[in-house]
Design a protein around this motif. Structure first.
Motif, PDB file in Angstrom:
ATOM      1  N   TYR A  99       0.838  -1.204   0.000  1.00 51.24           N
ATOM      2  CA  TYR A  99       0.000   0.000   0.000  1.00 51.24           C
ATOM      3  C   TYR A  99       0.874   1.255   0.000  1.00 51.24           C
ATOM      4  O   TYR A  99       0.623   2.205  -0.747  1.00 51.24           O
ATOM      5  CB  TYR A  99      -0.925   0.008   1.214  1.00 51.24           C
ATOM      6  CG  TYR A  99      -1.657   1.326   1.380  1.00 51.24           C
ATOM      7  CD1 TYR A  99      -2.761   1.623   0.586  1.00 51.24           C
ATOM      8  CD2 TYR A  99      -1.221   2.281   2.292  1.00 51.24           C
ATOM      9  CE1 TYR A  99      -3.420   2.841   0.708  1.00 51.24           C
ATOM     10  CE2 TYR A  99      -1.872   3.497   2.421  1.00 51.24           C
ATOM     11  CZ  TYR A  99      -2.970   3.779   1.629  1.00 51.24           C
ATOM     12  OH  TYR A  99      -3.598   4.987   1.751  1.00 51.24           O
ATOM     13  N   GLU A 100       1.900   1.260   0.845  1.00 56.22           N
ATOM     14  CA  GLU A 100       2.791   2.416   0.919  1.00 56.22           C
ATOM     15  C   GLU A 100       3.504   2.636  -0.409  1.00 56.22           C
ATOM     16  O   GLU A 100       3.737   3.786  -0.815  1.00 56.22           O
ATOM     17  CB  GLU A 100       3.814   2.217   2.044  1.00 56.22           C
ATOM     18  CG  GLU A 100       3.198   2.215   3.440  1.00 56.22           C
ATOM     19  CD  GLU A 100       4.056   1.508   4.467  1.00 56.22           C
ATOM     20  OE1 GLU A 100       3.613   1.422   5.627  1.00 56.22           O
ATOM     21  OE2 GLU A 100       5.156   1.020   4.118  1.00 56.22           O
ATOM     22  N   ALA A 101       3.869   1.543  -1.083  1.00 53.65           N
ATOM     23  CA  ALA A 101       4.544   1.667  -2.377  1.00 53.65           C
ATOM     24  C   ALA A 101       3.630   2.341  -3.399  1.00 53.65           C
ATOM     25  O   ALA A 101       4.072   3.185  -4.188  1.00 53.65           O
ATOM     26  CB  ALA A 101       4.985   0.296  -2.873  1.00 53.65           C
ATOM     27  N   ARG A 102       2.343   1.968  -3.383  1.00 55.55           N
ATOM     28  CA  ARG A 102       1.392   2.619  -4.307  1.00 55.55           C
ATOM     29  C   ARG A 102       1.227   4.093  -3.960  1.00 55.55           C
ATOM     30  O   ARG A 102       1.154   4.946  -4.852  1.00 55.55           O
ATOM     31  CB  ARG A 102       0.051   1.902  -4.261  1.00 55.55           C
ATOM     32  CG  ARG A 102       0.069   0.513  -4.911  1.00 55.55           C
ATOM     33  CD  ARG A 102      -1.334  -0.012  -5.150  1.00 55.55           C
ATOM     34  NE  ARG A 102      -2.054  -0.247  -3.890  1.00 55.55           N
ATOM     35  CZ  ARG A 102      -2.018  -1.382  -3.221  1.00 55.55           C
ATOM     36  NH1 ARG A 102      -1.285  -2.398  -3.662  1.00 55.55           N
ATOM     37  NH2 ARG A 102      -2.715  -1.533  -2.108  1.00 55.55           N
ATOM     38  N   LEU A 103       1.159   4.399  -2.667  1.00 55.73           N
ATOM     39  CA  LEU A 103       1.036   5.794  -2.246  1.00 55.73           C
ATOM     40  C   LEU A 103       2.286   6.583  -2.624  1.00 55.73           C
ATOM     41  O   LEU A 103       2.199   7.738  -3.058  1.00 55.73           O
ATOM     42  CB  LEU A 103       0.799   5.853  -0.731  1.00 55.73           C
ATOM     43  CG  LEU A 103       0.624   7.243  -0.115  1.00 55.73           C
ATOM     44  CD1 LEU A 103      -0.541   7.982  -0.758  1.00 55.73           C
ATOM     45  CD2 LEU A 103       0.418   7.134   1.404  1.00 55.73           C
ATOM     46  N   LEU A 104       3.452   5.959  -2.477  1.00 56.55           N
ATOM     47  CA  LEU A 104       4.708   6.601  -2.857  1.00 56.55           C
ATOM     48  C   LEU A 104       4.699   6.950  -4.340  1.00 56.55           C
ATOM     49  O   LEU A 104       5.072   8.073  -4.726  1.00 56.55           O
ATOM     50  CB  LEU A 104       5.881   5.667  -2.541  1.00 56.55           C
ATOM     51  CG  LEU A 104       7.263   6.135  -2.987  1.00 56.55           C
ATOM     52  CD1 LEU A 104       7.734   7.292  -2.106  1.00 56.55           C
ATOM     53  CD2 LEU A 104       8.269   4.984  -2.926  1.00 56.55           C
ATOM     54  N   CYS A 105       4.266   6.014  -5.171  1.00 54.34           N
ATOM     55  CA  CYS A 105       4.217   6.274  -6.606  1.00 54.34           C
ATOM     56  C   CYS A 105       3.244   7.412  -6.924  1.00 54.34           C
ATOM     57  O   CYS A 105       3.527   8.277  -7.766  1.00 54.34           O
ATOM     58  CB  CYS A 105       3.816   5.008  -7.360  1.00 54.34           C
ATOM     59  SG  CYS A 105       5.049   3.690  -7.314  1.00 54.34           S
ATOM     60  N   ASP A 106       2.113   7.430  -6.235  1.00 52.88           N
ATOM     61  CA  ASP A 106       1.119   8.472  -6.448  1.00 52.88           C
ATOM     62  C   ASP A 106       1.656   9.837  -6.028  1.00 52.88           C
ATOM     63  O   ASP A 106       1.485  10.831  -6.748  1.00 52.88           O
ATOM     64  CB  ASP A 106      -0.146   8.132  -5.663  1.00 52.88           C
ATOM     65  CG  ASP A 106      -1.256   9.147  -5.887  1.00 52.88           C
ATOM     66  OD1 ASP A 106      -1.762   9.218  -7.022  1.00 52.88           O
ATOM     67  OD2 ASP A 106      -1.605   9.874  -4.932  1.00 52.88           O
ATOM     68  N   ARG A 107       2.311   9.890  -4.882  1.00 50.20           N
ATOM     69  CA  ARG A 107       2.819  11.172  -4.369  1.00 50.20           C
ATOM     70  C   ARG A 107       3.953  11.727  -5.232  1.00 50.20           C
ATOM     71  O   ARG A 107       4.071  12.942  -5.403  1.00 50.20           O
ATOM     72  CB  ARG A 107       3.330  10.985  -2.926  1.00 50.20           C
ATOM     73  CG  ARG A 107       2.235  10.831  -1.873  1.00 50.20           C
ATOM     74  CD  ARG A 107       1.711  12.186  -1.398  1.00 50.20           C
ATOM     75  NE  ARG A 107       0.563  12.050  -0.524  1.00 50.20           N
ATOM     76  CZ  ARG A 107       0.606  12.126   0.797  1.00 50.20           C
ATOM     77  NH1 ARG A 107       1.778  12.331   1.416  1.00 50.20           N
ATOM     78  NH2 ARG A 107      -0.479  12.010   1.518  1.00 50.20           N
ATOM     79  N   THR A 108       4.817  10.832  -5.720  1.00 50.46           N
ATOM     80  CA  THR A 108       6.001  11.295  -6.455  1.00 50.46           C
ATOM     81  C   THR A 108       5.767  11.386  -7.953  1.00 50.46           C
ATOM     82  O   THR A 108       6.567  12.013  -8.672  1.00 50.46           O
ATOM     83  CB  THR A 108       7.185  10.346  -6.204  1.00 50.46           C
ATOM     84  OG1 THR A 108       6.857   9.032  -6.696  1.00 50.46           O
ATOM     85  CG2 THR A 108       7.523  10.270  -4.724  1.00 50.46           C
TER      86      THR A 108
END
Length: 311
Positions: free
Chosen positions: A193-202
């Protein structure tokens, strides 16, 4: 050789409500919500990411050094660190504050209502990486926002390789700030989940982000984990646990295996497999620090699962 664990020390207060929240929350009345739950079961666990990671790394025979902040109420935790042989030389007490604490109420459907008080964690930026010159490896785990930013910069300036592991703290940072962390770090670790959020944020793909570090690790619960390194993706299988009791702290246990393998100079597949073994051992016990395997127990689980020796 010391591994510097920058992160939180916390108490987890876990309560069980012997009913279902839905029976006491009226949808048409949520604008004036005022509920109270009788919780006859309660336990208090030693937790926090730095505490959990250091505990597991010590089980492996590593040399963790905790860098964290605690409050006036931390005596029992500090005594525990002494009993475990974990140095508290860089655990700073903040007068007039509470140690970070989570208050978790669970109902019969395993729904949870959680309140988290950061307390002394907010002052983690008062700790300095330069005070631990013997550190040869580090991790920036969930902690106070200012402390995480500072410790990442300090580790990079000191040329100490480190893992960026924002965990539940990831939403505190903007895309630009997350890219700064990635570029300062040597390694980065997230759950899926954090990896998907990281991709979305960056605004970057996982493959692009993996190109910024020596290794990017993504844990995927029961589906194992992926380690993006050396221009390839290592598939790390999930290790079957004796029983699935409590996932709390499994990610921290996994990270201890990563840190041990990095410190030992192991190749990625062996490192990831040890990390998976540590997560499986933890999930069979309640709380983040109640499992007590010996090094022989850990090696036996590794050999049983992967058919090869560990040490």
């Amino acid at each position: 050789m010391s591994t510097l664990i920058c992160g939180s020390i916390a108490f987890d207060n876990i309560m069980v409500f012997h009913d279902r929240f839905k029976n006491h929350i009226l949808p048409q009345q949520i604008h004036i919500l005022n509920v109270a739950f009788l919780v006859p079961e309660m336990r208090r666990e030693f937790g926090g990411c730095a505490g959990n990671i250091a505990y597991n790394l010590k089980l492996l025979g590593g040399e963790p050094t905790i860098m964290a902040t605690v409050g006036d109420d931390a005596d029992s935790y500090l005594v525990r660190l002494d009993d475990l042989g974990l140095s508290r030389a860089h655990v700073r007490r903040i007068a007039g504050s509470f140690t970070a604490q989570a208050f978790i109420t669970t109902d019969l459907d395993d729904n949870q209502i959680t309140a988290f008080h950061p307390g002394a964690m907010t002052f983690s930026h008062l700790n300095r990486v330069a005070d631990v010159p013997e550190a040869t490896l580090g991790i920036v785990a969930p902690d106070g926002r200012a402390g995480m930013l500072q410790h990442a910069h300090d580790l990079a300036a000191a040329r100490i390789p480190f893992v960026f592991d924002p965990g539940q703290g990831l939403p505190m940072f903007s895309g630009d700030e997350l890219m700064t962390f990635i570029r300062l770090a040597n390694y980065a670790c997230f759950n899926d989940y954090e990896a998907r959020l990281l991709c979305d944020r960056t605004g970057r793909s996982l493959e692009q982000l993996a190109g910024e570090v020596e290794a990017l690790i993504v844990t995927r619960g029961g589906e194992g984990s992926h380690i993006h390194a050396d221009g390839r993706r290592y598939e790390i299988p999930c290790v079957e646990a004796d029983s699935v009791v409590d996932p709390t702290g499994c990610g921290d246990a996994y990270r201890s295996g990563l840190l041990y393998g990095l410190a030992a100079g192991w190749e990625w597949e062996k490192t990831g497999r040890l990390a998976a073994v540590m997560g499986a051992i933890k999930v069979a016990h309640r709380g983040g620090q109640n499992h007590r395997p010996s090094r022989d127990d850990i090696a036996a689980c590794f050999a049983r699962t992967f058919g090869s020796t560990l040490w």
